[in-house]
Design a protein around this motif. Structure first.
Motif, short mmCIF file in Angstrom:
data_model
loop_
_atom_site.label_atom_id
_atom_site.label_comp_id
_atom_site.label_asym_id
_atom_site.label_seq_id
_atom_site.Cartn_x
_atom_site.Cartn_y
_atom_site.Cartn_z
N ALA A 770 0.86 -1.18 0.00
CA ALA A 770 0.00 0.00 0.00
C ALA A 770 0.90 1.23 0.00
N GLY A 771 1.19 1.73 -1.19
CA GLY A 771 2.10 2.85 -1.30
C GLY A 771 3.52 2.43 -0.95
N ASP A 772 4.32 3.37 -0.50
CA ASP A 772 5.70 3.09 -0.15
C ASP A 772 5.89 2.82 1.34
N GLN A 773 4.78 2.87 2.11
CA GLN A 773 4.93 2.79 3.56
C GLN A 773 4.46 1.47 4.16
N TRP A 774 3.43 0.85 3.58
CA TRP A 774 2.86 -0.37 4.17
C TRP A 774 3.12 -1.56 3.26
N LYS A 775 3.44 -2.70 3.87
CA LYS A 775 3.56 -3.96 3.15
C LYS A 775 2.93 -5.06 4.00
N PHE A 776 2.09 -5.88 3.36
CA PHE A 776 1.37 -6.95 4.06
C PHE A 776 1.70 -8.28 3.39
N ASP A 777 1.99 -9.28 4.21
CA ASP A 777 2.28 -10.63 3.71
C ASP A 777 1.43 -11.65 4.46
N TYR A 778 0.91 -12.60 3.69
CA TYR A 778 0.01 -13.62 4.25
C TYR A 778 0.36 -14.95 3.61
N THR A 779 0.55 -15.99 4.43
CA THR A 779 0.92 -17.31 3.92
C THR A 779 0.04 -18.37 4.56
N THR A 780 -0.50 -19.25 3.73
CA THR A 780 -1.27 -20.40 4.20
C THR A 780 -0.65 -21.66 3.62
N GLN A 781 -0.43 -22.66 4.47
CA GLN A 781 0.12 -23.94 4.02
C GLN A 781 -0.78 -25.07 4.51
N TRP A 782 -1.06 -25.97 3.60
CA TRP A 782 -1.86 -27.17 3.93
C TRP A 782 -0.95 -28.38 3.81
N TYR A 783 -0.92 -29.17 4.89
CA TYR A 783 -0.11 -30.39 4.92
C TYR A 783 -1.04 -31.60 4.95
N GLY A 784 -0.81 -32.52 4.04
CA GLY A 784 -1.58 -33.75 4.02
C GLY A 784 -1.13 -34.70 5.12
N PRO A 785 -1.82 -35.82 5.28
CA PRO A 785 -1.47 -36.79 6.33
C PRO A 785 -0.03 -37.28 6.22
N LYS A 786 0.57 -37.60 7.36
CA LYS A 786 1.93 -38.14 7.43
C LYS A 786 1.90 -39.50 8.11
N ARG A 787 2.70 -40.42 7.61
CA ARG A 787 2.77 -41.73 8.25
C ARG A 787 3.54 -41.62 9.57
N ILE A 788 2.99 -42.23 10.61
CA ILE A 788 3.61 -42.22 11.93
C ILE A 788 4.25 -43.59 12.18
N PRO A 789 5.46 -43.64 12.70
CA PRO A 789 6.11 -44.93 12.96
C PRO A 789 5.28 -45.82 13.89
N PHE A 790 5.57 -47.08 13.83
CA PHE A 790 4.84 -48.13 14.55
C PHE A 790 4.93 -47.91 16.07
N THR A 791 3.74 -47.89 16.73
CA THR A 791 3.68 -47.81 18.20
C THR A 791 2.65 -48.78 18.77
N ALA A 792 2.15 -49.71 17.94
CA ALA A 792 1.04 -50.56 18.36
C ALA A 792 1.40 -51.50 19.50
N SER A 793 2.69 -51.76 19.73
CA SER A 793 3.07 -52.65 20.82
C SER A 793 3.14 -51.93 22.17
N ASN A 794 2.96 -50.60 22.16
CA ASN A 794 2.93 -49.86 23.43
C ASN A 794 1.64 -50.16 24.18
N PRO A 795 1.60 -49.89 25.47
CA PRO A 795 0.35 -50.07 26.22
C PRO A 795 -0.74 -49.12 25.71
N ALA A 796 -1.98 -49.48 25.98
CA ALA A 796 -3.10 -48.63 25.58
C ALA A 796 -2.92 -47.24 26.17
N GLY A 797 -3.25 -46.23 25.38
CA GLY A 797 -3.07 -44.84 25.80
C GLY A 797 -1.74 -44.27 25.37
N LEU A 798 -0.81 -45.13 24.95
CA LEU A 798 0.50 -44.67 24.49
C LEU A 798 0.74 -45.10 23.04
N ARG A 799 -0.37 -45.35 22.35
CA ARG A 799 -0.29 -45.74 20.94
C ARG A 799 -0.77 -44.60 20.06
#
Length: 873
Positions: A770-799
């Protein structure tokens, strides 16, 4: 890729052969014409000038008749071009007349009689000029690397480090002047007066100078280079807070940034779907962040010190070493001759982080200049917003300083050297723990990281005054790095000493269309790591099923020491071919000899073809090689109860694992356009990296261990990115991108997606002025699902689930320029406040076998706002 890897060196050799023999193809014709001269010295000069063009095959000048017989490939060069070359050497002929200055510079015996007749003769004139850029602040600075293309001859001339160009031509002389991120413009030169070309960032026109007017984008893609390089300039870096290097890619879709774990606050980058360890990090083409500092060093370069960042996708130049696999990131720091004599930057955020930077530059005389860059930061208070008992961001402080010197004279000599010193202390962990407490007693889990680094770099270069295309340079660097850290009841100490030297010579082969650079390098890296892990309170069977042999370093308080000394001399050769139209080629190969692993050969090839001035395509292929530092590169595992396990070691050097080697090939399509009189650029990338050998880091085999072993099977990374940059409305720029990643590795016979990587990612950035005095920046990023390492052998509540949910991150910043010296800015990160739920497994019991803070797939700090001010003099 593995199948065809062996054919790549043959393809490179074939390319050299085909280019070298191209002059023999096509239609060979014989030309005969008059060339003025007197003696045998004239004969040698005339014949040499005629054969400077690569498609000239034979030349013979007769002293008595003054007739030149020349054979040449008419499909590639014209007789007129040969006659112009001869006139440039000082000899009149039927078509061109040498300039008076060149004629008078000939030896007395070569001063032939000049009749002054002949209407068909075109007189060559020496044309010289300088290209400068007027910044948005009105400062003038020379432009090195701009291209001046003669439309008469089709030759291109590159400005030197002072912005000067020189060539010979008839008058009037139409030329095309171009420079990265400025629109090319055609100028007609009508006299031999010194020409000044001013590149401006505004719409103002200086009637006293030829002006190319264009809006320069803060981030721009390479136009003239055969490399696929993205440059982040000062304007792009100011669109976000950019407190350090790791935070400088927030507005770029090409480089992904994330936290390595939920405790230490260390950030990591990804390029082409691969961890930052596969990207060669350079500081002004010096590998200062190689080895143990690689994972931590992204926080060691403050943002206000950075002048620009060049991100090269795919394999880079062989001149910088063999480590580049996914690409190269080169950081240019503020120079001693920077026009800003003083820069003060202050910063504070809602997480309690405070920063201050002071940059000073001083020109001592017409040859010497110096700079002092300083940085300090600290965390004033701690937060635990998710109430898991652990602070969200580490406390501590950092002191960082550089003293730089630069020498330049008018004889071609340029020298630079710098001394850097760093002290960084960070502490994190559970609230109630404090710096200096005893990690081995009590109920509190404390992380204490102490890092010190001292670096010296020196550069000496010489540009031959009479042959600006010829230069040589020597780069020297020495580094001492020391990391002493404690993670709960486990400790890690890493020390590294580096010595590096690189000698580079560059020149041309006959003409500037054929350039080459070659050189010798030497690297000595000494490593010593000590890891003490106490798993006595949570021992159990953590072996990989299947009965594989393994080692368990550091189990039950055992001290593990990993030491190695790498000595690697090397040599390289890189050839660059720039055709008058359409085609550019960079082909290189380097050979290095490692004191343990023997010979390392890395061929690389980059091609660029211009379909038009606005459309081009780049193709690259080549190999990279590196030796993993498994502890420093996987420091996130320290913040867990996982045991480090090295499986199937094949030797006793270092960790006992083989070096990593991969082939990367890719294609980039770039098209510039105008829609409704507003500029835009479309870029499409497609890259594939195939590993021949790799150090596999396996989190899946057992949730209480991390395994390291040599790859047995396939491993690859496929990357496709589509990006659009366009001025949607006046002063409103939009950047939209989509990226698809396919990264898979064999883990104990299973071909799995690499964990914690989004297969799909979308990005949008808006910038409005906006003229020589104001500058505005806006960024949006969308991240898809990520695979999580195996934790199924942990106790319930820690998986954990097999995949994370998709999420969105939003950041914004507003900048207000108060006057020519002051500006203030404020903004926010993760404005949606989205956080990963329970980023630390079993946080209430940090000394249990299930404690794990390394499985981070999303934001962990919630919403953060900040404000700062800049003063520039």
């Amino acid at each position: 890729m593995k199948r065809y890897a062996k054919y790549i060196p043959m393809a490179v050799a074939g390319l050299f052969f085909s280019l070298a023999t191209a002059a023999q193809s096509g239609t060979v014709v014989t030309g005969r014409f008059h060339v003025s001269g007197n003696c045998e010295m004239c004969k040698e000069r005339i014949e040499h000038a005629a054969l400077q063009l690569p498609s000239a095959i034979h030349a013979n000048w007769d002293v008595k008749s003054n007739q030149l017989l020349v054979e040449f490939d008419s499909a590639r060069v014209s007789q007129a071009a040969i006659q112009q070359k001869i006139a440039e050497a000082g000899h009149d002929n039927e078509l061109f007349k040498a300039s008076e200055e060149i004629y008078k510079s000939l030896p007395a015996c070569c001063h032939y009689h000049r009749s002054g007749k002949g209407d068909a003769v075109h007189t060559l004139h020496r044309i010289a000029g300088v290209i400068v850029e007027e910044t948005v602040k009105g400062k003038i600075q020379p432009v090195a690397g701009a291209t001046v293309k003669s439309l008469h001859s089709g030759e291109s001339f590159i400005t030197d480090s002072t912005g000067v160009f020189r060539f010979q031509s008839t008058l009037p002389a139409p030329v095309v002047i171009s420079y990265i991120a400025f629109s090319p413009d055609t100028v007609t030169i009508t006299n031999t007066n010194l020409l000044t070309v001013t590149l401006k960032n505004t719409a103002a026109v200086d009637l006293k100078a030829i002006t190319i007017t264009s809006k320069r984008r803060p981030a721009y893609l390479s136009v003239n280079s055969a490399y696929n390089t993205l440059t982040l300039g000062a304007a792009e870096l100011s669109k976000a807070a950019c407190c350090n290097l790791s935070e400088s890619f927030e507005t770029s879709p090409s480089v992904d940034v994330s936290y390595s774990d939920a405790v230490t606050g260390i950030r990591q980058i990804q390029l082409l779907g691969l961890s930052g360890i596969y990207t060669q990090l350079l500081t002004e083409n010096v590998p200062e962040l190689k080895g143990l500092p690689g994972s931590y060093g992204l926080t060691f370069i403050p943002g206000p010190w950075i002048e620009s960042i060049q991100v090269t996708k795919g394999i880079g130049s062989v001149a910088n070493g063999y480590e580049s696999i996914a690409g190269q990131i080169n950081i240019e720091e503020k120079k001693p001759d920077n026009p800003d004599r003083l820069l003060v930057n202050t910063y504070a955020n809602s997480m309690g982080r405070l920063e201050a930077n002071i940059n000073l530059t001083q020109r001592l005389n017409d040859r010497w200049s110096t700079a002092l860059l300083t940085h300090t930061d600290a965390v004033a208070w701690n937060h635990d917003r998710n109430r898991d008992g652990f602070v969200d961001m580490p406390g501590g402080r950092q002191f960082n300083i550089i003293n730089r010197w630069k020498y330049m004279n008018n004889s071609g000599w340029i020298g630079q050297f710098a001394v850097k010193a760093l002290s960084d202390k960070r502490y994190a962990g559970q609230r109630g723990s404090h710096h200096g407490s005893d990690n081995g007693s009590g109920d509190h889990y404390l992380v204490d990281m102490n890092t010190e680094q001292l670096t010296f770099t020196g550069k000496l270069g010489y540009v031959f005054p009479q042959h600006k295309y010829k230069s040589m340079g020597l780069i020297l660097s020495g580094n001492v790095y020391n990391n002493q850290s404690a993670y709960g009841i486990n400790t890690y100490a890493g020390k590294q000493k580096n010595v590096y030297a690189n000698f580079i010579y560059q020149s041309i082969i006959a003409t500037t269309a054929h350039k080459y650079r070659t050189g010798l390098s030497f690297s000595n890296e000494n490593y010593r790591e000590v890891y003490i892990a106490d798993h006595s309170e949570h021992t159990g069977d953590t072996d990989q099923p299947g009965g594989h042999n393994h080692t368990v370093p550091g189990a039950s308080g055992e001290t593990s020491i990993f030491a190695r000394n790498e000595i690697t001399p090397g040599a390289f050769f890189e050839y660059t071919y720039t055709a008058p139209f359409h085609l550019s080629v960079i082909a290189g190969v380097r050979a290095d000899h490692h004191n343990y692993f023997g010979w390392i050969t890395t061929p690389r090839l980059n091609l660029k073809y211009d379909f038009s001035e606005s459309t081009n395509v780049r193709i690259s292929a080549g190999s990279g090689y590196r030796i993993a530092n498994i502890l420093a590169e996987n420091a996130a595992v320290f913040v867990s109860s996982r045991e480090f396990k090295i499986m199937n070691a094949t030797h006793d050097y270092g960790y006992g694992l083989d070096p990593e080697k991969a082939w990367t090939a890719g294609i980039n399509f770039l098209h510039s356009f105008k829609l409704y009189q507003r500029p835009g650029i479309v870029s499409i990338d497609a890259y594939r990296t195939s590993f021949i050998s790799q150090t596999v880091v396996d989190y899946d085999a057992n949730p209480q261990a991390v395994y390291f072993y040599n790859l047995d099977g396939k491993s690859h990374s496929n990357n496709v990115q589509v990006e659009l940059n366009y001025e949607l409305l006046k002063k409103l720029d939009v950047r939209v991108a989509y990226k698809w990643l396919d990264v898979k590795t064999y883990y104990w016979g299973e071909f799995l997606e690499k964990p914690l990587i989004s297969k799909h990612r979308a990005f949008i950035n808006l910038e409005y002025k906006a003229g020589d005095q104001w500058k505005f920046d806006y960024t949006t990023q969308w991240y898809g699902p990520k695979r999580i390492p195996f934790t199924a052998s942990n106790p319930a509540g820690l998986r954990l689930d097999d995949y994370s949910p998709a999420y969105i991150q939003v950041s914004a910043q507003a900048t207000r320029k108060l006057n020519d010296k002051w500006e203030i800015y404020m903004g926010g990160e993760n404005l949606t406040g989205y956080r990963q739920k329970d980023p630390i497994l079993d946080a209430a019991n940090p000394f249990s076998r299930y404690f794990d803070g390394s499985l981070v797939w999303g934001p962990i700090t919630g919403r953060m706002v900040y404000a700062g001010a800049r003063f520039i003099l």
